[in-house]
Design an enzyme around this catalytic site. Structure first.
Site, mmCIF file in Angstrom:
data_model
loop_
_atom_site.group_PDB
_atom_site.id
_atom_site.type_symbol
_atom_site.label_atom_id
_atom_site.label_comp_id
_atom_site.label_asym_id
_atom_site.label_seq_id
_atom_site.Cartn_x
_atom_site.Cartn_y
_atom_site.Cartn_z
ATOM 1 N N CYS A 1 -6.448 31.006 27.335
ATOM 2 C CA CYS A 1 -6.180 32.071 26.374
ATOM 3 C C CYS A 1 -7.399 32.997 26.358
ATOM 4 O O CYS A 1 -8.124 33.073 27.334
ATOM 5 C CB CYS A 1 -5.885 31.496 24.981
ATOM 6 S SG CYS A 1 -7.293 30.662 24.225
ATOM 7 N N ARG A 2 -7.635 33.652 25.247
ATOM 8 C CA ARG A 2 -8.757 34.586 25.164
ATOM 9 C C ARG A 2 -10.085 33.838 25.074
ATOM 10 O O ARG A 2 -11.027 34.156 25.788
ATOM 11 C CB ARG A 2 -8.568 35.488 23.937
ATOM 12 C CG ARG A 2 -9.676 36.494 23.725
ATOM 13 C CD ARG A 2 -9.365 37.402 22.529
ATOM 14 N NE ARG A 2 -10.553 38.129 22.134
ATOM 15 C CZ ARG A 2 -11.427 37.685 21.224
ATOM 16 N NH1 ARG A 2 -11.229 36.535 20.620
ATOM 17 N NH2 ARG A 2 -12.493 38.400 20.919
#
Length: 102
Positions: free
Chosen positions: A65-66
């Protein structure tokens, strides 16, 4: 849940390994920068809408993810759904861009 650093993952990609990468970010984040993973937003994982990856339950699946937070949540959920080998990419795409670039 296992973890992998972005450097270790990049080495696997560069070595030509056949990897199952899953991006649990939102579509707009994926559009801005992506390392080639299948887009499966965390919301879908949370509601168990995982048809696209259900055939990978016995394979190693790298989740990112981020920052590593949402992917960690996704890993825990997928483990309860019977995925045997999920790996969280530590630091996510922020770490990737910082240490490896685009």
């Amino acid at each position: 849940m296992q973890t992998i650093t972005v450097e270790e993952l990049k080495a696997k990609i560069d070595a030509g390994e056949n990897l199952h990468l899953v991006d649990v970010r939102e579509p707009h984040e994926n559009a801005e920068f992506n390392i080639g993973g299948l887009l499966l937003p965390l919301g879908k994982v949370q509601t168990m809408q995982t048809d696209e990856i259900d055939d990978l339950k016995d394979d190693t699946v790298y989740i990112y993810c981020r920052s590593g937070n949402r992917s960690g949540q996704a890993c825990l959920i997928l483990e309860t759904m019977g995925f045997k080998n999920v790996v969280n990419v530590a630091g996510g795409m922020l770490a990737w861009q910082e240490k490896i670039g685009k």
